[in-house]
Design a protein around this motif. Structure first.
Motif, PDB file in Angstrom:
ATOM      1  N   ASN A  48      50.745 -27.913  17.445  1.00 33.44           N
ATOM      2  CA  ASN A  48      49.326 -27.516  17.270  1.00 33.44           C
ATOM      3  C   ASN A  48      49.001 -26.115  17.820  1.00 33.44           C
ATOM      4  N   LEU A  49      49.956 -25.696  18.804  1.00 32.97           N
ATOM      5  CA  LEU A  49      49.613 -24.396  19.357  1.00 32.97           C
ATOM      6  C   LEU A  49      50.137 -23.377  18.272  1.00 32.97           C
ATOM      7  N   ARG A  50      51.460 -23.720  17.870  1.00 36.58           N
ATOM      8  CA  ARG A  50      51.690 -22.679  16.983  1.00 36.58           C
ATOM      9  C   ARG A  50      51.125 -22.537  15.698  1.00 36.58           C
ATOM     10  N   GLU A  51      50.561 -23.588  15.144  1.00 39.61           N
ATOM     11  CA  GLU A  51      49.743 -23.695  13.782  1.00 39.61           C
ATOM     12  C   GLU A  51      48.280 -23.249  14.195  1.00 39.61           C
ATOM     13  N   GLY A  52      47.992 -23.138  15.253  1.00 37.29           N
ATOM     14  CA  GLY A  52      46.486 -22.825  15.634  1.00 37.29           C
ATOM     15  C   GLY A  52      45.421 -23.979  15.507  1.00 37.29           C
ATOM     16  N   ARG A  53      45.964 -25.144  15.489  1.00 41.55           N
ATOM     17  CA  ARG A  53      45.132 -26.371  15.247  1.00 41.55           C
ATOM     18  C   ARG A  53      44.604 -26.788  16.666  1.00 41.55           C
ATOM     19  N   TRP A  54      43.611 -25.936  17.124  1.00 41.44           N
ATOM     20  CA  TRP A  54      43.009 -26.270  18.605  1.00 41.44           C
ATOM     21  C   TRP A  54      42.313 -27.623  18.526  1.00 41.44           C
ATOM     22  N   ASP A  55      41.489 -27.878  17.533  1.00 46.59           N
ATOM     23  CA  ASP A  55      40.721 -29.229  17.611  1.00 46.59           C
ATOM     24  C   ASP A  55      41.603 -30.473  17.579  1.00 46.59           C
ATOM     25  N   ALA A  56      42.827 -30.145  17.267  1.00 42.28           N
ATOM     26  CA  ALA A  56      43.680 -31.339  17.288  1.00 42.28           C
ATOM     27  C   ALA A  56      44.202 -31.508  18.744  1.00 42.28           C
ATOM     28  N   LEU A  57      44.347 -30.537  19.396  1.00 42.10           N
ATOM     29  CA  LEU A  57      44.609 -30.876  20.750  1.00 42.10           C
ATOM     30  C   LEU A  57      43.949 -31.539  21.613  1.00 42.10           C
ATOM     31  N   LYS A  58      42.650 -31.931  21.286  1.00 37.49           N
ATOM     32  CA  LYS A  58      41.681 -32.917  22.066  1.00 37.49           C
ATOM     33  C   LYS A  58      42.252 -34.407  22.121  1.00 37.49           C
ATOM     34  N   ASP A  59      43.173 -34.656  20.930  1.00 29.54           N
ATOM     35  CA  ASP A  59      43.619 -35.933  20.729  1.00 29.54           C
ATOM     36  C   ASP A  59      44.685 -36.292  21.742  1.00 29.54           C
ATOM     37  N   LEU A  60      45.094 -35.124  22.371  1.00 33.10           N
ATOM     38  CA  LEU A  60      46.154 -35.378  23.078  1.00 33.10           C
ATOM     39  C   LEU A  60      46.180 -35.867  24.465  1.00 33.10           C
ATOM     40  N   PRO A  61      45.172 -35.552  25.368  1.00 35.01           N
ATOM     41  CA  PRO A  61      44.894 -36.092  26.632  1.00 35.01           C
ATOM     42  C   PRO A  61      45.192 -37.609  26.785  1.00 35.01           C
ATOM     43  N   PRO A  62      44.030 -38.344  26.024  1.00 32.73           N
ATOM     44  CA  PRO A  62      44.164 -39.905  25.851  1.00 32.73           C
ATOM     45  C   PRO A  62      45.579 -40.506  25.735  1.00 32.73           C
ATOM     46  N   ARG A  63      46.441 -40.058  25.064  1.00 34.48           N
ATOM     47  CA  ARG A  63      47.718 -40.598  25.021  1.00 34.48           C
ATOM     48  C   ARG A  63      48.573 -40.465  26.187  1.00 34.48           C
ATOM     49  N   ASP A  64      47.920 -39.947  27.149  1.00 31.76           N
ATOM     50  CA  ASP A  64      48.582 -40.075  28.471  1.00 31.76           C
ATOM     51  C   ASP A  64      48.476 -41.381  29.107  1.00 31.76           C
ATOM     52  N   ASP A  65      47.281 -41.908  28.815  1.00 32.31           N
ATOM     53  CA  ASP A  65      47.349 -43.302  29.239  1.00 32.31           C
ATOM     54  C   ASP A  65      48.371 -44.378  28.948  1.00 32.31           C
ATOM     55  N   ASP A  95      51.375 -35.455  32.301  1.00 27.47           N
ATOM     56  CA  ASP A  95      50.064 -34.991  32.865  1.00 27.47           C
ATOM     57  C   ASP A  95      49.941 -33.344  32.693  1.00 27.47           C
ATOM     58  N   HIS A  96      51.105 -32.521  32.751  1.00 27.25           N
ATOM     59  CA  HIS A  96      50.932 -31.168  32.565  1.00 27.25           C
ATOM     60  C   HIS A  96      50.820 -30.949  31.028  1.00 27.25           C
ATOM     61  N   ILE A  97      51.275 -31.984  30.025  1.00 28.67           N
ATOM     62  CA  ILE A  97      51.127 -31.976  28.709  1.00 28.67           C
ATOM     63  C   ILE A  97      49.484 -31.979  28.296  1.00 28.67           C
ATOM     64  N   ALA A  98      49.152 -32.918  28.982  1.00 21.68           N
ATOM     65  CA  ALA A  98      47.497 -33.316  28.758  1.00 21.68           C
ATOM     66  C   ALA A  98      46.726 -32.240  29.318  1.00 21.68           C
ATOM     67  N   ASN A  99      47.101 -31.737  30.544  1.00 20.24           N
ATOM     68  CA  ASN A  99      46.386 -30.627  30.859  1.00 20.24           C
ATOM     69  C   ASN A  99      46.358 -29.340  30.231  1.00 20.24           C
ATOM     70  N   SER A 100      47.554 -29.127  29.628  1.00 17.29           N
ATOM     71  CA  SER A 100      47.743 -27.941  28.672  1.00 17.29           C
ATOM     72  C   SER A 100      46.823 -28.121  27.620  1.00 17.29           C
ATOM     73  N   ALA A 101      46.909 -29.194  26.976  1.00 20.90           N
ATOM     74  CA  ALA A 101      46.010 -29.593  25.869  1.00 20.90           C
ATOM     75  C   ALA A 101      44.486 -29.389  26.299  1.00 20.90           C
ATOM     76  N   LYS A 102      44.030 -29.600  27.297  1.00 19.36           N
ATOM     77  CA  LYS A 102      42.798 -29.418  27.673  1.00 19.36           C
ATOM     78  C   LYS A 102      42.436 -27.946  27.901  1.00 19.36           C
ATOM     79  N   TYR A 103      43.287 -27.287  28.600  1.00 19.70           N
ATOM     80  CA  TYR A 103      43.174 -25.714  28.726  1.00 19.70           C
ATOM     81  C   TYR A 103      43.063 -25.020  27.475  1.00 19.70           C
ATOM     82  N   LEU A 104      43.794 -25.272  26.370  1.00 15.58           N
ATOM     83  CA  LEU A 104      43.909 -24.445  25.284  1.00 15.58           C
ATOM     84  C   LEU A 104      42.719 -24.964  24.488  1.00 15.58           C
TER      85      LEU A 104
END
Length: 342
Positions: A160-177, A226-235
């Motif tokens: 999503n970072l490479r393709e510029g799909r910023w909205d899709a990043l919001k779906d990542l943090p919940p998967r940390d559960d 955790d760091h992956i989820a945080n990165s998604a939140k930051y981006l």
């Protein structure tokens, strides 16, 4: 301090060596003449003696009282501590205003624990039971699933970072559960092994030394997620889209961290020391990429808040590599033959 009982080895029947058992221990575990015990040889040459009655499946119950002066985080910590301690049944009682915390426990059971179900509920309490047996999901299988979920999160983050799909990043943090669920489930099994409720072989481990290594590995994987989820939140919080050149630099850093993580996990499961060394040697390359990325952030991003968020993403990528290196070191340590008692 642990009490040591000195016993003299004696011979009986002309060829059989015997040793008497400590009277206090015999009384505490309920042994009588004719009782059976199992004797297991440990990796260091010592013996583990276990009454057969203790090998039978028992249900361990715990009680918890929730009062109105308890904060939500306190309620979760108290409940989780009983789950991790190895209790199969947790009886919860709510005192007056403490009833408002009922949903917090249900939410924690759903998000943070594998196999826990509310089996009984009333106005003043509930009973939660662990229905998942350790034999159904051995530690290494659970760790493999946990690491695969983490890798999937990292792949989607970078894609999503490479393709510029910023909205899709919001779906990542919940998967940390899902990662947290496996983390607490594995930690529960390891703690039960450390205190003697389970034996290492019951959870698919060779010995307590490997259990300690597994404890460190699952913590590293959990922190990586955790760091992956945080990165998604930051981006997803960035106001202005960064220059394409900077995005590619950040992607390059993430790919380097991902390769290190993949090699570290493979090395651990294959007991491959050479691969572990090879992966760990790549950490300096990640450090150099992080420095280059931070320089690019400083020079190309004018918005201070956005620059801060991007630097945090770069730092998280580096931390993923650091934790992966820790996994490599654990693999190397576990492959060294430990000293044995003579």
């Amino acid at each position: 301090m642990v009490k040591r009982n000195l016993r003299k080895v004696q011979m009986t029947g002309g060829s059989t060596l015997i040793v008497s058992l400590p009277k206090e221990w015999v009384r505490n575990v309920g042994l009588t003449p004719g009782s059976y015990v199992t004797v297991q040889v440990q990796p260091d040459g010592s013996l583990r003696i276990t009454p057969v009655s203790r090998l039978e499946k028992k249900s361990f119950e715990a009680f918890m009282c929730v009062t109105e002066d308890m904060s939500p985080s306190m309620v979760i910590r108290e409940f989780l501590s009983r789950y991790l301690a190895g209790y199969d049944l947790i009886r919860v009682e709510f005192k007056e205003e403490g009833k408002k915390h009922r949903y917090i426990i249900k939410h924690a059971v759903e998000r943070k624990m594998i196999g826990m179900e509310v089996i009984e509920e009333s106005e003043d309490g509930m009973i939660v039971q662990c229905l998942a047996a350790h034999s159904e999901l051995p530690v290494r299988i659970a760790l493999r699933r946990m690491s695969n979920i983490t890798l999937s999160m990292l792949n989607d983050l970078l894609k999503n970072l490479r393709e510029g799909r910023w909205d899709a990043l919001k779906d990542l943090p919940p998967r940390d559960d899902n990662v947290d669920k496996f983390y607490t489930f594995i930690l529960r099994q390891l703690k039960m092994t450390m205190i003697g409720i389970l034996a290492p072989e019951d959870i698919g481990a060779k010995d307590l030394r490997e259990c300690l290594g597994l404890r460190l590995v699952i913590k590293s994987v959990e922190r990586i997620a955790d760091h992956i989820a945080n990165s998604a939140k930051y981006l997803s919080s960035i106001k202005e889209r960064p220059p394409r050149q900077l995005i590619l630099k950040l992607y390059e850093l993430g790919e380097a961290a991902k390769k290190l993580y993949v090699k570290a996990i493979d090395a651990f499961f294959k007991f491959d020391v050479i691969l572990a060394h090879e992966a760990a040697d790549n950490i300096n390359y990640v450090y150099n990429l992080e420095n280059e990325t931070i320089v690019s952030v400083i020079t190309k991003v004018k918005e201070v808040e956005d620059a801060t968020l991007l630097r945090l993403v770069a730092e998280s990528m580096r931390r993923i590599a650091d934790y992966s290196t820790d996994i490599c070191e654990i693999t190397i340590n576990l492959n060294i033959t430990p000293p044995k008692r003579v």
